[in-house]
Design a protein around this motif. Sequence first.
Motif, PDB file in Angstrom:
ATOM      1  N   LEU A  60      12.034  -6.582  90.927  1.00 42.63           N
ATOM      2  CA  LEU A  60      12.218  -5.160  90.629  1.00 42.63           C
ATOM      3  C   LEU A  60      12.650  -4.367  91.874  1.00 42.63           C
ATOM      4  N   LEU A  91      11.168   2.248  83.790  1.00 38.26           N
ATOM      5  CA  LEU A  91      11.241   0.899  83.218  1.00 38.26           C
ATOM      6  C   LEU A  91      11.224   1.035  81.696  1.00 38.26           C
ATOM      7  N   ASP A 119       8.327   0.005  79.187  1.00 35.51           N
ATOM      8  CA  ASP A 119       7.149   0.846  79.009  1.00 35.51           C
ATOM      9  C   ASP A 119       7.554   2.080  78.211  1.00 35.51           C
ATOM     10  N   TYR A 153       0.095  -6.363  86.559  1.00 32.92           N
ATOM     11  CA  TYR A 153       0.520  -5.030  87.005  1.00 32.92           C
ATOM     12  C   TYR A 153       0.462  -4.868  88.525  1.00 32.92           C
ATOM     13  N   GLY A 154       1.118  -3.800  88.983  1.00 29.71           N
ATOM     14  CA  GLY A 154       0.838  -3.289  90.312  1.00 29.71           C
ATOM     15  C   GLY A 154      -0.469  -2.512  90.198  1.00 29.71           C
ATOM     16  N   GLU A 187       0.581  -5.991  94.170  1.00 31.27           N
ATOM     17  CA  GLU A 187       1.326  -6.426  92.983  1.00 31.27           C
ATOM     18  C   GLU A 187       0.639  -7.625  92.342  1.00 31.27           C
ATOM     19  N   LYS A 188       0.305  -7.461  91.086  1.00 30.68           N
ATOM     20  CA  LYS A 188      -0.250  -8.530  90.244  1.00 30.68           C
ATOM     21  C   LYS A 188      -1.406  -9.306  90.879  1.00 30.68           C
ATOM     22  N   VAL A 219      -0.212   0.481  87.723  1.00 29.50           N
ATOM     23  CA  VAL A 219       1.042   1.238  87.742  1.00 29.50           C
ATOM     24  C   VAL A 219       1.797   0.966  86.448  1.00 29.50           C
ATOM     25  N   ILE A 220       2.247   2.034  85.810  1.00 33.71           N
ATOM     26  CA  ILE A 220       3.068   1.932  84.599  1.00 33.71           C
ATOM     27  C   ILE A 220       4.486   2.363  84.993  1.00 33.71           C
ATOM     28  N   GLY A 221       5.480   1.909  84.237  1.00 33.05           N
ATOM     29  CA  GLY A 221       6.853   2.004  84.704  1.00 33.05           C
ATOM     30  C   GLY A 221       7.530   3.360  84.793  1.00 33.05           C
ATOM     31  N   TYR A 266       8.244   6.168  88.063  1.00 31.44           N
ATOM     32  CA  TYR A 266       8.038   6.392  89.482  1.00 31.44           C
ATOM     33  C   TYR A 266       8.874   7.586  89.936  1.00 31.44           C
ATOM     34  N   GLN A 326       9.396  -6.965  95.691  1.00 27.48           N
ATOM     35  CA  GLN A 326       8.579  -6.102  94.838  1.00 27.48           C
ATOM     36  C   GLN A 326       8.713  -4.628  95.214  1.00 27.48           C
ATOM     37  N   THR A 338       6.508  -2.475  94.391  1.00 23.61           N
ATOM     38  CA  THR A 338       5.141  -2.118  94.800  1.00 23.61           C
ATOM     39  C   THR A 338       4.981  -2.219  96.321  1.00 23.61           C
ATOM     40  N   ARG A 380       0.754   4.465  75.989  1.00 24.13           N
ATOM     41  CA  ARG A 380       1.793   3.578  76.501  1.00 24.13           C
ATOM     42  C   ARG A 380       1.845   2.281  75.690  1.00 24.13           C
TER      43      ARG A 380
HETATM   44  C1  G1P Z   1       6.545  -4.138  86.843  1.00 25.31           C
HETATM   45  C2  G1P Z   1       6.001  -3.778  88.220  1.00 25.31           C
HETATM   46  C3  G1P Z   1       4.486  -3.601  88.160  1.00 25.31           C
HETATM   47  C4  G1P Z   1       4.128  -2.554  87.101  1.00 25.31           C
HETATM   48  C5  G1P Z   1       4.741  -2.965  85.747  1.00 25.31           C
HETATM   49  C6  G1P Z   1       4.530  -1.847  84.722  1.00 25.31           C
HETATM   50  O1  G1P Z   1       6.083  -5.424  86.500  1.00 25.31           O
HETATM   51  O2  G1P Z   1       6.335  -4.809  89.142  1.00 25.31           O
HETATM   52  O3  G1P Z   1       4.002  -3.177  89.415  1.00 25.31           O
HETATM   53  O4  G1P Z   1       2.725  -2.449  87.003  1.00 25.31           O
HETATM   54  O5  G1P Z   1       6.143  -3.180  85.859  1.00 25.31           O
HETATM   55  O6  G1P Z   1       4.994  -2.224  83.471  1.00 25.31           O
HETATM   56  P1  G1P Z   1       6.767  -6.293  85.332  1.00 25.31           P
HETATM   57  O7  G1P Z   1       6.177  -5.800  84.049  1.00 25.31           O
HETATM   58  O8  G1P Z   1       8.236  -6.072  85.428  1.00 25.31           O
HETATM   59  O9  G1P Z   1       6.370  -7.719  85.619  1.00 25.31           O
END
Ligand code: G1P
Length: 298
Positions: free
Chosen positions: A113, A133, A136, A173-174, A193-194, A206-208, A210, A232, A234, A256
């Motif tokens: 990302l 994103l 989401d 998630y982050g 991150e994760k 964190v939700i998508g 920012y 990342q 994040t 969400r």
């Molecule tokens: C991404 C981000 C993550 C965030 C998430 C939210 O992860 O890297 O930090 O919490 O979106 O949906 P992904 O879902 O692309 O793995």
Amino acid sequence: MTTRKVTKAVFPVAGLGTRFLPATKSIPKEIMTLVDRPLIQYAIDEARAAGITEFIFVTSRGKSALEDYFDDAPELESSLEAAGKTALLETLRSTYMPSGAIAYVRQNRAQGLGHAVWCARQLVGHEPFAVILTDDVIAAEKPCLQQMMEAYAETGGNVVAAMEVAPEKTSSYGVLDISEEHGALVRVRGMVEKPRREDAPSNLAVIGRYILTPYVMETLNQAKKGAGGEIQLTDAIAAEIDSGRPVHGFRFRGQRFDCGSKAGFLQATVAYGLAREDLNKDFRQYLEETLSLRAAAQ
Ligand code: G1P
């Protein structure tokens, strides 16, 4: 605090969408339809409501349907006009974007990302920007990004959408390490991150959505691979904290849906279907009958 108005948003839409194979063999996942609108339309509408006027799509091979979607459709328009279908005509026109409002840059190879966002650096330039994103989807009375813009007007710096998740889900998630809480806003002192459940600093994820400073792009210029061997976003935001620029988490008001997963997509379909006046009655009846038949069979 005086903050510069945010008018640009980056939409990372280069992902392969493998979780939705075979559908994503030939359609980009962002074109997948929630009731009657593709996911990308929800994201664009949310951005427009928040005052975004420049839309930057980070795409990849096989995404041409996504680019075509936002073109005008003169033939369709005249046939609807001739048939007097004014409501449909209005729906169609509401998807039109001014020529030049959307720019497309390519991510040549999937590297995470952070890398996808970095691909938009020349178009973003040295100004704050939003990232959305499309997986989401957030149902809210006031669109989530608009809520965040209002918070950002107070805080400046970086603002990320945040939501509590079940502790066993932190590895998706982050996750925020919080130093202070001020109602919906939390001051962040670290981001991971994760993380595994046992390593997670909290369960605030964190939700998508920012709002980021242009310095995040500079950090991404030298970014190294992080979790999952990917660059990342994040990590680049966490670096802001070390540079003394604030990062806030914002607990948005709204529901969400993780439309990157099949279960989340189905849940969103039910919620958005029920929320539609034209569908509510029959759809609700169908769901109630189906569920009561199931309960009776058990
Ligand atoms: C991404 C981000 C993550 C965030 C998430 C939210 O992860 O890297 O930090 O919490 O979106 O949906 P992904 O879902 O692309 O793995």
